[in-house]
Design a protein around this motif. Structure first.
Motif, PDB file in Angstrom:
ATOM      1  N   ARG A  89       0.827  -1.210   0.000  1.00 34.86           N
ATOM      2  CA  ARG A  89       0.000   0.000   0.000  1.00 34.86           C
ATOM      3  C   ARG A  89       0.861   1.261   0.000  1.00 34.86           C
ATOM      4  NH1 ARG A  89      -5.310  -1.310   0.963  1.00 34.86           N
ATOM      5  NH2 ARG A  89      -5.627   0.684  -0.091  1.00 34.86           N
ATOM      6  N   GLU A  90       1.976   1.195  -0.730  1.00 33.70           N
ATOM      7  CA  GLU A  90       2.900   2.319  -0.748  1.00 33.70           C
ATOM      8  C   GLU A  90       2.254   3.574  -1.323  1.00 33.70           C
ATOM      9  OE1 GLU A  90       3.663  -0.741  -1.671  1.00 33.70           O
ATOM     10  OE2 GLU A  90       5.173  -1.273  -0.157  1.00 33.70           O
ATOM     11  N   ALA A  91       1.417   3.428  -2.347  1.00 39.51           N
ATOM     12  CA  ALA A  91       0.776   4.603  -2.950  1.00 39.51           C
ATOM     13  C   ALA A  91      -0.125   5.307  -1.943  1.00 39.51           C
ATOM     14  CB  ALA A  91      -0.019   4.192  -4.186  1.00 39.51           C
ATOM     15  N   LEU A  92      -0.857   4.533  -1.159  1.00 44.92           N
ATOM     16  CA  LEU A  92      -1.716   5.125  -0.137  1.00 44.92           C
ATOM     17  C   LEU A  92      -0.882   5.835   0.921  1.00 44.92           C
ATOM     18  CD1 LEU A  92      -4.623   5.398   1.028  1.00 44.92           C
ATOM     19  CD2 LEU A  92      -4.184   3.287   2.301  1.00 44.92           C
ATOM     20  N   ARG A  93       0.223   5.219   1.319  1.00 41.48           N
ATOM     21  CA  ARG A  93       1.075   5.850   2.326  1.00 41.48           C
ATOM     22  C   ARG A  93       1.688   7.149   1.793  1.00 41.48           C
ATOM     23  NH1 ARG A  93       1.782   0.384   3.855  1.00 41.48           N
ATOM     24  NH2 ARG A  93       3.459  -0.005   2.358  1.00 41.48           N
ATOM     25  N   ARG A  94       2.049   7.155   0.506  1.00 43.87           N
ATOM     26  CA  ARG A  94       2.579   8.403  -0.065  1.00 43.87           C
ATOM     27  C   ARG A  94       1.504   9.482  -0.116  1.00 43.87           C
ATOM     28  NH1 ARG A  94       5.218   4.819  -3.668  1.00 43.87           N
ATOM     29  NH2 ARG A  94       3.595   5.187  -5.237  1.00 43.87           N
ATOM     30  N   ARG A  95       0.298   9.089  -0.488  1.00 46.85           N
ATOM     31  CA  ARG A  95      -0.792  10.064  -0.593  1.00 46.85           C
ATOM     32  C   ARG A  95      -1.010  10.785   0.737  1.00 46.85           C
ATOM     33  NH1 ARG A  95      -5.363  11.873  -2.951  1.00 46.85           N
ATOM     34  NH2 ARG A  95      -7.238  12.057  -1.674  1.00 46.85           N
ATOM     35  N   TRP A  96      -0.893  10.034   1.835  1.00 48.04           N
ATOM     36  CA  TRP A  96      -1.159  10.601   3.148  1.00 48.04           C
ATOM     37  C   TRP A  96       0.117  10.893   3.939  1.00 48.04           C
ATOM     38  CZ3 TRP A  96      -5.556  12.740   4.216  1.00 48.04           C
ATOM     39  CH2 TRP A  96      -6.685  12.346   3.494  1.00 48.04           C
ATOM     40  N   SER A  97       1.274  10.894   3.258  1.00 50.31           N
ATOM     41  CA  SER A  97       2.550  11.257   3.894  1.00 50.31           C
ATOM     42  C   SER A  97       2.777  10.497   5.192  1.00 50.31           C
ATOM     43  CB  SER A  97       2.588  12.775   4.157  1.00 50.31           C
ATOM     44  OG  SER A  97       2.347  13.508   2.983  1.00 50.31           O
ATOM     45  N   ILE A  98       2.536   9.169   5.145  1.00 47.27           N
ATOM     46  CA  ILE A  98       2.641   8.349   6.352  1.00 47.27           C
ATOM     47  C   ILE A  98       4.111   8.169   6.730  1.00 47.27           C
ATOM     48  CG2 ILE A  98       2.178   6.094   7.376  1.00 47.27           C
ATOM     49  CD1 ILE A  98      -0.317   7.792   6.975  1.00 47.27           C
ATOM     50  N   ALA A  99       4.453   8.592   7.942  1.00 40.33           N
ATOM     51  CA  ALA A  99       5.814   8.422   8.440  1.00 40.33           C
ATOM     52  C   ALA A  99       5.969   7.094   9.161  1.00 40.33           C
ATOM     53  CB  ALA A  99       6.164   9.570   9.385  1.00 40.33           C
TER      54      ALA A  99
END
Length: 216
Positions: A89-99
């Motif tokens: 789910r890397e795209a989702l994490r990038r979308r929400w700037s997940i650290a």
């Protein structure tokens, strides 16, 4: 990754103190309320969160669910989602700037609880980051407004309805003494606000309406 799990200071939802174990007594005069962070975003575009945000502004954000314990119950207010920590789910994490992010079960474990300990889940509304973790809590009774429940994905609704664990909320309602539900439909049509009587006074959990609007 660190996850904060702490009793809420009743004066402020975000005044968190040191971690403690939940009380499980039938005789509690007040509820104990914990905010559990399962993910953290660094630098989310503010326009995704707040109407009328200045162009280009960014904010840091914690992703929480809440645990209220007392009167023999362990009540989750919303249940988070594992989507932010799941592989692929890397795209989702990038979308929400997940650290950082951990599974809901791991975050709950910081309170010494497992999903089987949870007696009830109250959904403020149907969005994925509030209802996505439902499958983890196969023994819990789910309390939701019918207008929000029908918008929860069918794959999550099926097991709850099959096992007759759904309780429709017609707000205002007080399912247990000291824990009240009422509609605050501005973020979604029938979003619920949860008011919890704590030792220091009542705390209102407003779901996303707490930060999505500048003039709530």
């Amino acid at each position: 990754m660190s996850v904060r799990a702490a009793p809420l200071a009743c004066a402020s939802l975000f005044a968190l103190s040191a971690a403690a174990s939940p009380a499980r007594s039938e005789d509690d005069a007040h509820w104990r309320l914990f905010a559990v962070e399962y993910a953290r975003s660094d630098g989310v575009p503010e326009g995704r969160l707040v109407r009328g945000a200045p162009p280009g502004s960014r904010v840091d954000m914690s992703w929480y669910f809440f645990v209220a314990t007392g009167r023999g119950r362990v009540v989750l207010v919303d249940c988070g989602t594992d989507a932010l920590s799941r592989p692929g789910r890397e795209a989702l994490r990038r979308r929400w700037s997940i650290a950082r992010a951990v599974p809901v079960e791991e975050a709950l474990g910081r309170l010494g609880l497992t999903p089987d300990d949870v007696t009830d889940v109250v959904l403020t509304h149907h969005h994925w980051d509030h209802a996505g973790g439902l499958a983890r809590f196969s023994r819990a009774t789910v309390h939701a407004h019918p207008g929000e429940w029908r918008r929860v994905p069918a794959r999550l609704r099926r097991a709850v309805e099959r096992d007759e664990r759904l309780r429709a909320v017609s707000a205002p309602q007080e399912p247990w003494p000291g824990l009240r539900l009422r509609e605050s439909g501005r973020h979604t049509a029938h979003q619920l606000m949860v008011e919890v009587d704590c030792a220091g006074g009542p705390v209102a959990i407003a779901g996303d309406a707490a930060y999505l609007y500048r003039n709530v």
